[in-house]
Design an enzyme around this catalytic site. Sequence first.
Site, short mmCIF file in Angstrom:
data_model
loop_
_atom_site.label_atom_id
_atom_site.label_comp_id
_atom_site.label_asym_id
_atom_site.label_seq_id
_atom_site.Cartn_x
_atom_site.Cartn_y
_atom_site.Cartn_z
N ASP A 1 0.66 -1.04 -0.13
CA ASP A 1 -0.04 -0.05 -0.10
C ASP A 1 0.80 1.33 0.07
O ASP A 1 0.84 2.10 0.96
CB ASP A 1 -0.94 0.02 1.17
CG ASP A 1 -1.93 1.07 1.49
OD1 ASP A 1 -2.23 1.52 0.20
OD2 ASP A 1 -2.30 1.51 2.43
N GLU B 1 3.27 -8.16 7.16
CA GLU B 1 2.20 -9.03 6.53
C GLU B 1 2.26 -9.85 5.56
O GLU B 1 1.42 -9.89 4.65
CB GLU B 1 0.93 -7.78 6.41
CG GLU B 1 0.49 -7.06 7.56
CD GLU B 1 -0.64 -6.18 7.35
OE1 GLU B 1 -0.96 -5.97 6.14
OE2 GLU B 1 -0.99 -5.65 8.17
N TYR C 1 -6.89 -3.50 12.36
CA TYR C 1 -7.70 -2.02 11.93
C TYR C 1 -9.26 -2.26 12.55
O TYR C 1 -10.12 -2.06 11.67
CB TYR C 1 -7.59 -1.92 10.45
CG TYR C 1 -6.23 -1.26 10.26
CD1 TYR C 1 -5.94 -0.05 10.21
CD2 TYR C 1 -4.92 -2.15 10.03
CE1 TYR C 1 -4.81 0.52 10.06
CE2 TYR C 1 -3.81 -1.81 9.74
CZ TYR C 1 -3.48 -0.40 9.71
OH TYR C 1 -2.23 0.25 9.50
N GLU D 1 0.64 -1.88 14.21
CA GLU D 1 -0.27 -0.60 13.30
C GLU D 1 -1.60 -0.73 13.76
O GLU D 1 -2.24 -1.66 14.33
CB GLU D 1 -0.27 -1.23 11.80
CG GLU D 1 1.09 -1.02 10.98
CD GLU D 1 0.99 -1.43 9.66
OE1 GLU D 1 -0.39 -1.39 9.28
OE2 GLU D 1 1.89 -2.01 9.05
C1 GCB Z 1 -1.40 -2.40 6.67
C2 GCB Z 1 -0.17 -2.25 6.05
C3 GCB Z 1 -0.02 -1.00 5.31
C4 GCB Z 1 -1.27 -0.36 5.22
C5 GCB Z 1 -2.06 -0.30 6.07
C6 GCB Z 1 -3.43 0.39 5.68
O1 GCB Z 1 -1.82 -3.46 7.29
O2 GCB Z 1 0.89 -2.92 6.73
O3 GCB Z 1 1.11 -0.97 4.66
O4 GCB Z 1 -0.76 0.85 4.37
O5 GCB Z 1 -2.50 -1.33 6.51
O6 GCB Z 1 -3.55 1.79 5.93
O7 GCB Z 1 -4.51 -0.14 5.17
#
Ligand code: GCB
Length: 651
Positions: A206, A450, A503, A539
């Site tokens: 990403d 990941e 997330y 994260e």
């Molecule tokens: C993740 C990734 C990261 C992305 C992020 C997102 O899990 O490790 O590279 O930018 O999520 O914002 O989706």
Amino acid sequence: MLRGPAAVWAALGPLLWACGLALRGGMLYPRESPSRELKELNGLWSFRADFSENRRQGFEQQWYRTPLRESGPTLDMPVPSSFNDVGQDRQLRSFVGWVWYEREATLPQRWTQDLGTRVVLRIGSAHYYAIVWVNGVHVAEHEGGHLPFEADISKLVQSGPLASCRITVAINNTLTPHTLPPGTILHQTDTSKYPKGYFVQNINFDFFNYAGLHRPVLLYTTPATYIDDITVSTSVDQDTGLVDYQIFVEGGEHFQLEVRLLDEEGKAVARGTGGRGQLQVPNAHLWWPYLMHEHPAYLYSLEVRLTAQTAAGSVSDFYTLPVGIRTVAVTEHQFLINGKPFYFHGVNKHEDADIRGKGFDWPLLVKDFNLLRWLGANAFRTSHYPYAEEVMQLCDRYGIVVIDESPGVGIVLVESYSNVSLQHHLEVMEELVRRDKNHPAVVMWSVANEPASFLKPAGYYFKTLIAHTKALDPSRPVTFVTNSNYEADLGAPYVDVICVNSYYSWYHDYGHMEVIQLQLTTQFENWYRTYQKPIIQSEYGADTIAGFHQDPPLMFSEEYQKGLLEQYHLVLDQKRKEYVVGELIWNFADFMTNQSPQRVMGNKKGIFTRQRQPKGAAFLLRERYWKLANETRYPWSAVKSQCLENSPFTL
Ligand code: GCB
């Protein structure tokens, strides 16, 4: 108590090291010294993208043979910079294939006439695959866009009457299932929909695949017999700091080595001779992280002097390496620096900015470090690739702790677990460890982000990769960052610390912040129960368009980002008393990605905008991080000297 594998490595490490199994072969950061000169080649280079159908016209017509302007039109291209965003050409922005850079360098007379001088060309980073010629002669090839490489060009520049040399670099940004990061090229053959020969680059990560000469290019000199590499490893025995050093020399066999360790006042505190030894520093100043101690980031200087006997007489080479004395260890529920529990409160970053893309830029770098210190951040992860060496040096100097990540991001295809891929990944870890092994700020290696670690071959892949990394550097723990299910993760048994990304109420249960506490608690408990290893929330975050406001909060508003963070913090505050050892926000700043309906001009999860202006969440995190610093600093004495003006640090 040190945990099983950590304890084994702690015991085995010095042994492997002493037996000379340590990494050999140097890529010392080029520094000026009485015996070494530098010439930066940054600035404007000539540039051309090869738009031919097979992208190989440059090779067919041998563009490296003559000045680039003679084989066709060229553009001015700044170095360091990505080439993508500096122009006005949409096709160049998304170009996939070979681009050509060229620059003429004028050399000091001594470099071309003194045969006892070694002239080296060093490229800080060329993304992704690079081939280099000097005066039309092939001198180097390198795979991988985030690590330096170099070529000894003495013979070429010392063989004729020329006082200058022409450097040509061809760079290909194509990613395949076996590159790091991996990618695929999709050829579209339906001519009712796509023009003939149409193809696109697909990626599973990403961030925008910026390309070009991203870091400084330079020439430097050494004597013909020279200090090729230095490895230091530090430990502490009560109040005495122990600095084990090993020095590798190339280009001659008859030489003596002397070392001196200087403190910050320039006073010699220890001396040694020979290629290997241990320096003892009574009452050593330890290297402490930012905000953990009243004098963080204490750096000694290891001065190495080589005296070699050559046919032309005696010559010397000098190199000075900054050294921080500190220890790192992992227990079942703690991450220890200098034997004290360390809690990571920091960020994930990207090398990314307007116009320059991933190009190295001092003003941007200094701004970022000022923001990190303002925020009260004590750590970051180099998501998702190794950052510039100058970044690592500032981390050493400011005490910002680093989880140093390889470009192993987006490993999701079975093909990317093949032996070819594994072999390349092992080599990349070697290059990374060789480059960053002496930085006290680096406290852990992350081999990937990941990956599809639930796929069958992932078990063998990560077992091998992690064991190899530990053999290269027994002094640091190793991890990879996961988002797999805790039960299905085939790599987790091999890591020292569990780093998990999640997330909640963003990529699922959209808008439902009320589920975060429950889901996050379950996440931590599952991982800890299964592996009994310390955990970092590596994260978490929410996309936020700066200036969008909505209360009650809705997704993409500044209020939603703050609300989501607060829910995470409630759980982190409970679990950090048990086994959670860190939290790293995704992300420090907004950054560019591929275009997609899910991305509004890039990823907007930054707490700062791409222009480094704060969103509301930056103030929330700042309050939290300074509060955490207050609670976790060591010793409990004043850390006033570190306080920035108006900092929320209480004394
Ligand atoms: C993740 C990734 C990261 C992305 C992020 C997102 O899990 O490790 O590279 O930018 O999520 O914002 O989706």
